[in-house]
Motif scaffolding. Structure first.
Motif, PDB file in Angstrom:
ATOM      1  N   GLY A  45       0.737  -1.235  -0.064  1.00  0.00           N
ATOM      2  CA  GLY A  45       0.242  -0.183   0.103  1.00  0.00           C
ATOM      3  C   GLY A  45       0.984   1.314   0.035  1.00  0.00           C
ATOM      4  O   GLY A  45       1.971   1.219   0.554  1.00  0.00           O
ATOM      5  N   VAL A  46       0.410   2.163  -0.943  1.00  0.00           N
ATOM      6  CA  VAL A  46       0.832   3.677  -0.810  1.00  0.00           C
ATOM      7  C   VAL A  46      -0.245   4.550  -0.980  1.00  0.00           C
ATOM      8  O   VAL A  46      -1.309   4.016  -1.593  1.00  0.00           O
ATOM      9  CB  VAL A  46       2.007   3.803  -1.758  1.00  0.00           C
ATOM     10  CG1 VAL A  46       3.212   3.032  -1.764  1.00  0.00           C
ATOM     11  CG2 VAL A  46       1.518   3.601  -3.362  1.00  0.00           C
ATOM     12  N   GLY A  47      -0.095   5.785  -0.402  1.00  0.00           N
ATOM     13  CA  GLY A  47      -1.103   6.727  -0.520  1.00  0.00           C
ATOM     14  C   GLY A  47      -1.886   7.013   0.580  1.00  0.00           C
ATOM     15  O   GLY A  47      -1.327   6.926   1.610  1.00  0.00           O
ATOM     16  N   SER A  48      -3.307   7.211   0.626  1.00  0.00           N
ATOM     17  CA  SER A  48      -4.021   7.707   1.656  1.00  0.00           C
ATOM     18  C   SER A  48      -4.416   6.702   2.504  1.00  0.00           C
ATOM     19  O   SER A  48      -5.118   5.520   2.205  1.00  0.00           O
ATOM     20  CB  SER A  48      -5.160   8.219   1.035  1.00  0.00           C
ATOM     21  OG  SER A  48      -6.342   8.390   1.723  1.00  0.00           O
ATOM     22  N   PHE A  49      -4.361   6.844   3.942  1.00  0.00           N
ATOM     23  CA  PHE A  49      -4.767   5.912   4.874  1.00  0.00           C
ATOM     24  C   PHE A  49      -6.320   5.860   5.032  1.00  0.00           C
ATOM     25  O   PHE A  49      -6.960   4.357   5.133  1.00  0.00           O
ATOM     26  CB  PHE A  49      -4.299   6.428   6.349  1.00  0.00           C
ATOM     27  CG  PHE A  49      -4.365   5.398   7.504  1.00  0.00           C
ATOM     28  CD1 PHE A  49      -3.079   5.130   8.016  1.00  0.00           C
ATOM     29  CD2 PHE A  49      -5.760   4.927   7.884  1.00  0.00           C
ATOM     30  CE1 PHE A  49      -3.199   4.271   9.118  1.00  0.00           C
ATOM     31  CE2 PHE A  49      -5.583   4.176   9.223  1.00  0.00           C
ATOM     32  CZ  PHE A  49      -4.585   3.733   9.643  1.00  0.00           C
ATOM     33  N   HIS A  50      -6.959   6.744   4.815  1.00  0.00           N
ATOM     34  CA  HIS A  50      -8.313   6.903   4.840  1.00  0.00           C
ATOM     35  C   HIS A  50      -8.769   6.001   3.655  1.00  0.00           C
ATOM     36  O   HIS A  50      -9.617   5.141   3.768  1.00  0.00           O
ATOM     37  CB  HIS A  50      -8.901   8.393   4.577  1.00  0.00           C
ATOM     38  CG  HIS A  50     -10.169   8.390   4.755  1.00  0.00           C
ATOM     39  ND1 HIS A  50     -10.837   8.448   5.928  1.00  0.00           N
ATOM     40  CD2 HIS A  50     -11.173   8.671   3.831  1.00  0.00           C
ATOM     41  CE1 HIS A  50     -12.172   8.736   5.532  1.00  0.00           C
ATOM     42  NE2 HIS A  50     -12.361   8.740   4.285  1.00  0.00           N
ATOM     43  N   ASP A  51      -8.441   6.361   2.324  1.00  0.00           N
ATOM     44  CA  ASP A  51      -8.947   5.626   1.186  1.00  0.00           C
ATOM     45  C   ASP A  51      -8.597   4.098   1.364  1.00  0.00           C
ATOM     46  O   ASP A  51      -9.165   3.032   1.165  1.00  0.00           O
ATOM     47  CB  ASP A  51      -8.032   6.143   0.119  1.00  0.00           C
ATOM     48  CG  ASP A  51      -8.384   7.457  -0.429  1.00  0.00           C
ATOM     49  OD1 ASP A  51      -9.437   7.985   0.120  1.00  0.00           O
ATOM     50  OD2 ASP A  51      -7.979   7.903  -1.546  1.00  0.00           O
ATOM     51  N   ALA A  52      -7.380   3.633   2.085  1.00  0.00           N
ATOM     52  CA  ALA A  52      -7.042   2.432   2.121  1.00  0.00           C
ATOM     53  C   ALA A  52      -7.900   1.626   2.930  1.00  0.00           C
ATOM     54  O   ALA A  52      -8.559   0.428   2.659  1.00  0.00           O
ATOM     55  CB  ALA A  52      -5.529   2.154   2.631  1.00  0.00           C
ATOM     56  N   MET A  53      -8.499   2.214   4.108  1.00  0.00           N
ATOM     57  CA  MET A  53      -9.279   1.760   5.013  1.00  0.00           C
ATOM     58  C   MET A  53     -10.842   1.465   4.402  1.00  0.00           C
ATOM     59  O   MET A  53     -11.413   0.533   4.673  1.00  0.00           O
ATOM     60  CB  MET A  53      -9.676   2.408   6.349  1.00  0.00           C
ATOM     61  CG  MET A  53      -8.382   2.243   7.284  1.00  0.00           C
ATOM     62  SD  MET A  53      -7.756   0.770   7.703  1.00  0.00           S
ATOM     63  CE  MET A  53      -9.095  -0.046   8.669  1.00  0.00           C
ATOM     64  N   ASN A  54     -11.231   2.404   3.664  1.00  0.00           N
ATOM     65  CA  ASN A  54     -12.421   2.513   3.021  1.00  0.00           C
ATOM     66  C   ASN A  54     -12.551   1.200   1.854  1.00  0.00           C
ATOM     67  O   ASN A  54     -13.301   0.469   1.929  1.00  0.00           O
ATOM     68  CB  ASN A  54     -12.549   3.626   2.204  1.00  0.00           C
ATOM     69  CG  ASN A  54     -13.308   4.737   2.998  1.00  0.00           C
ATOM     70  OD1 ASN A  54     -13.863   4.327   4.164  1.00  0.00           O
ATOM     71  ND2 ASN A  54     -13.241   5.688   2.539  1.00  0.00           N
ATOM     72  N   LEU A  55     -11.326   1.060   1.374  1.00  0.00           N
ATOM     73  CA  LEU A  55     -11.126  -0.024   0.209  1.00  0.00           C
ATOM     74  C   LEU A  55     -11.371  -1.489   0.985  1.00  0.00           C
ATOM     75  O   LEU A  55     -11.817  -2.367   0.361  1.00  0.00           O
ATOM     76  CB  LEU A  55     -10.164   0.103  -0.644  1.00  0.00           C
ATOM     77  CG  LEU A  55     -10.418   1.241  -1.720  1.00  0.00           C
ATOM     78  CD1 LEU A  55      -8.809   1.537  -2.381  1.00  0.00           C
ATOM     79  CD2 LEU A  55     -10.983   0.805  -2.849  1.00  0.00           C
ATOM     80  N   LEU A  56     -10.707  -1.506   2.101  1.00  0.00           N
ATOM     81  CA  LEU A  56     -10.512  -3.006   2.872  1.00  0.00           C
ATOM     82  C   LEU A  56     -11.829  -3.225   3.198  1.00  0.00           C
ATOM     83  O   LEU A  56     -12.225  -4.454   3.122  1.00  0.00           O
ATOM     84  CB  LEU A  56      -9.454  -2.594   3.887  1.00  0.00           C
ATOM     85  CG  LEU A  56      -7.974  -2.796   3.644  1.00  0.00           C
ATOM     86  CD1 LEU A  56      -7.217  -2.611   4.847  1.00  0.00           C
ATOM     87  CD2 LEU A  56      -7.707  -3.905   2.808  1.00  0.00           C
ATOM     88  N   GLN A  57     -12.765  -2.071   3.652  1.00  0.00           N
ATOM     89  CA  GLN A  57     -13.979  -2.471   4.138  1.00  0.00           C
ATOM     90  C   GLN A  57     -15.081  -2.884   2.881  1.00  0.00           C
ATOM     91  O   GLN A  57     -15.642  -3.697   2.985  1.00  0.00           O
ATOM     92  CB  GLN A  57     -14.422  -1.012   4.784  1.00  0.00           C
ATOM     93  CG  GLN A  57     -13.796  -1.086   6.384  1.00  0.00           C
ATOM     94  CD  GLN A  57     -14.068   0.385   6.920  1.00  0.00           C
ATOM     95  OE1 GLN A  57     -14.481   1.126   6.318  1.00  0.00           O
ATOM     96  NE2 GLN A  57     -13.553   0.585   7.952  1.00  0.00           N
ATOM     97  N   GLU A  58     -14.610  -2.154   1.818  1.00  0.00           N
ATOM     98  CA  GLU A  58     -15.726  -2.293   0.674  1.00  0.00           C
ATOM     99  C   GLU A  58     -15.613  -3.561   0.082  1.00  0.00           C
ATOM    100  O   GLU A  58     -16.421  -4.260  -0.282  1.00  0.00           O
ATOM    101  CB  GLU A  58     -15.369  -1.243  -0.411  1.00  0.00           C
ATOM    102  CG  GLU A  58     -16.002   0.222  -0.381  1.00  0.00           C
ATOM    103  CD  GLU A  58     -15.681   0.951  -1.532  1.00  0.00           C
ATOM    104  OE1 GLU A  58     -14.841   0.460  -2.614  1.00  0.00           O
ATOM    105  OE2 GLU A  58     -15.592   2.350  -0.954  1.00  0.00           O
ATOM    106  N   LYS A  59     -14.290  -3.989   0.143  1.00  0.00           N
ATOM    107  CA  LYS A  59     -14.009  -5.398  -0.485  1.00  0.00           C
ATOM    108  C   LYS A  59     -14.134  -6.767   0.497  1.00  0.00           C
ATOM    109  O   LYS A  59     -13.777  -7.731   0.314  1.00  0.00           O
ATOM    110  CB  LYS A  59     -12.569  -5.407  -1.071  1.00  0.00           C
ATOM    111  CG  LYS A  59     -12.456  -4.510  -2.068  1.00  0.00           C
ATOM    112  CD  LYS A  59     -11.083  -4.327  -2.694  1.00  0.00           C
ATOM    113  CE  LYS A  59     -10.546  -3.381  -3.705  1.00  0.00           C
ATOM    114  NZ  LYS A  59     -11.595  -3.572  -5.042  1.00  0.00           N
ATOM    115  N   GLY A  60     -14.671  -6.303   1.573  1.00  0.00           N
ATOM    116  CA  GLY A  60     -15.002  -7.094   2.808  1.00  0.00           C
ATOM    117  C   GLY A  60     -13.596  -7.883   3.188  1.00  0.00           C
ATOM    118  O   GLY A  60     -13.487  -8.961   3.746  1.00  0.00           O
ATOM    119  N   GLN A  61     -12.234  -6.941   3.160  1.00  0.00           N
ATOM    120  CA  GLN A  61     -11.162  -7.584   3.408  1.00  0.00           C
ATOM    121  C   GLN A  61     -10.767  -7.093   5.091  1.00  0.00           C
ATOM    122  O   GLN A  61     -10.150  -8.184   5.598  1.00  0.00           O
ATOM    123  CB  GLN A  61     -10.053  -7.105   2.785  1.00  0.00           C
ATOM    124  CG  GLN A  61     -10.146  -7.455   0.942  1.00  0.00           C
ATOM    125  CD  GLN A  61      -9.405  -6.923   0.265  1.00  0.00           C
ATOM    126  OE1 GLN A  61      -8.991  -5.602   0.666  1.00  0.00           O
ATOM    127  NE2 GLN A  61      -8.921  -7.194  -1.066  1.00  0.00           N
TER     128      GLN A  61
END
Lengths: 214, 252
Positions: A45-61
């Protein structure tokens, strides 16, 4: 087999290529069911912490990774992936992290206590200083230079999670971990021989632990 | 503490490395993948590829070069040249580059920097600035299109603008010094350094190893980039680093 978590935030290619060069078997996936078949996980991972957490949630990860860590299975976070292992980040005021390790990501102030300005991001090769030289991740690794690129830095009260650190106007946690939840702030896949050795060591940790779960 | 970086730059045209002297008269200096491994072994801290292909085919070849390089290289590398859209950035980063460098496209449409930084993170977005001293401005003027087109931008104004928009690093080329081999432009480098808070890579003018120690002792540059002196083996990364160590400059 290592599963590299694809959630849209990482330079998956360079991690994958590094694993290929080391002959460490791996696959990329965003599917928790598929990732569950792995013996160890890498969270890049690189980039935004916020975006990363959102994506992990969206993808059920997120729930999947939490269960994975709770089961004591090996997990290596790289760069932003390492910061996600902690309680949270001050990015976007406050963003909740995965909470496996105690600590919080704060932006480098860019100015020292005596008022001297310095560059942010912390970008380039900086030297490691070992806190736990006997740690499995550091086997055969020398206290040399590794490649960092980050604007946020983990601050932690709990020194036990520091495996190695570095110095950039403050202490920079560089290799962290507790049990089998591990992370590197720098990019091992971009840190020449030292970085490759650390990745190889993670591969060994994963391979040796495999039988426990079969 | 962090070390100063030495960055060989490979100008790539249709998949081959070339280097222009004062941006004209290109010579062929080798295969990019082979050269990058060579520099990695020599202790280069990072590499920059500048794609100077004019054709669409040449650009596609560049993606293959990036993919192949990423497969062998264990140090970071940046790709610039012809990156005009978010899609171009994605293609290059997906192929394995660590950073993209924007130049003309960023001047034409500065939003591109913000979009790239928002999407991929500031650490991926380098802005390459080509600057030339201008009597009228009494400062350096920004040029685009490989140094052919003057713009209205003064260098510190533009440097501040790109950082405000999220650029994580500046690759600063002195057009006055580029190809002249009589040293980096110290005054340009320090001027830009003082204007921004992100790392600055000094470029243009390296002719001997002493030029590297000068740029690091007399400015706060974070990195220095050179091409032809490395490609034509006038000195090597190894020699430059040895010299820097002797001069008390912290290097890897």
């Amino acid at each position: 087999m290592i599963g590299v978590i694809d959630y849209g935030m990482g330079n998956l290619h360079s991690v994958s290529k590094a694993l290929e060069r080391l002959n460490v078997p791996y696959f990329l996936s965003e599917d928790p069911d598929r990732l569950a078949e792995a013996d160890g996980l890498i969270l890049p991972g690189v980039g935004s912490f916020h975006d990363a957490m959102n994506l992990l949630q969206e993808k059920g990860q997120e729930d999947f990774i939490k269960k994975w860590a709770a089961d004591g299975r090996p997990l290596l976070g790289i760069c932003l992936g390492m910061q996600l292992l902690f309680d949270g980040s001050e990015e976007n005021k406050h963003t909740e992290g995965l909470g496996f390790l105690p600590g919080y990501a704060k932006h480098f102030p860019g100015v020292t206590e005596d008022g001297t300005a310095y560059k942010v991001p912390h970008m380039g090769w900086n030297k490691l200083s070992f806190k736990q030289p006997q740690h499995d991740l550091l086997k055969g690794v020398v206290e040399g230079h590794v490649y960092f690129v980050h604007s946020y830095v983990i601050q932690t009260e709990d020194e036990d999670v520091l495996i190695a650190d570095s110095d950039y106007y403050e202490t920079v946690p560089a290799v962290v971990g507790r049990g089998r939840v591990l992370g590197t702030q720098f990019h091992p896949e971009k840190s020449s021989t030292i970085g490759m050795k650390i990745l190889e060591n993670f591969g060994t940790i994963v391979a040796e632990g495999r039988n426990t779960y079969e | 503490m962090i070390t100063k970086r030495i960055i060989p730059c490979l100008d790539v045209k249709e998949g081959r490395v070339v280097k222009g002297v004062q941006f004209v008269g290109l010579r062929d200096a080798g295969d990019p993948v082979e050269l990058s491994s060579f520099y990695d072994e020599q202790g280069a801290d990072e590499l920059v590829f500048l794609d100077i292909s004019a054709s669409h085919e040449g650009r596609k070849t560049m993606v293959d070069v990036v993919r192949e390089t990423a497969g062998t290289l264990a140090i970071p590398f940046t790709v610039g040249g012809g990156i005009n859209t978010l899609d171009d950035m994605r293609t290059i980063l997906r192929a394995g580059a660590d950073k993209v460098s924007l130049n003309t496209a960023a001047v034409k449409r500065p939003e591109l920097i913000s979009e790239g930084a928002d999407y991929f993170g500031s650490q991926c977005i380098v802005t390459a600035i080509d600057a030339k001293f201008d009597e009228e401005l009494d400062s350096w003027r920004i040029y685009t299109h490989g140094g052919r087109t003057p713009t209205e931008w003064e260098v510190t104004e533009w440097a501040r603008e790109v950082v405000r928009r999220g650029s994580g690093e500046i690759l600063l080329t002195s057009m006055d010094q580029d190809g002249a081999k009589d040293g980096f432009d110290l005054s340009l480098t320090e001027t830009v350094n003082n204007a921004v808070s992100v790392p600055v890579i000094a470029s243009g003018g390296a002719g001997v190893k002493e030029h590297f120690s000068r740029v690091f002792s007399e400015t706060n540059a974070d990195a220095a980039l050179a091409a032809s002196i490395f490609h034509y083996k006038e000195t090597s990364v190894e020699e430059v680093k040895k010299h820097l160590r002797e001069e008390g400059v912290r290097v890897r």
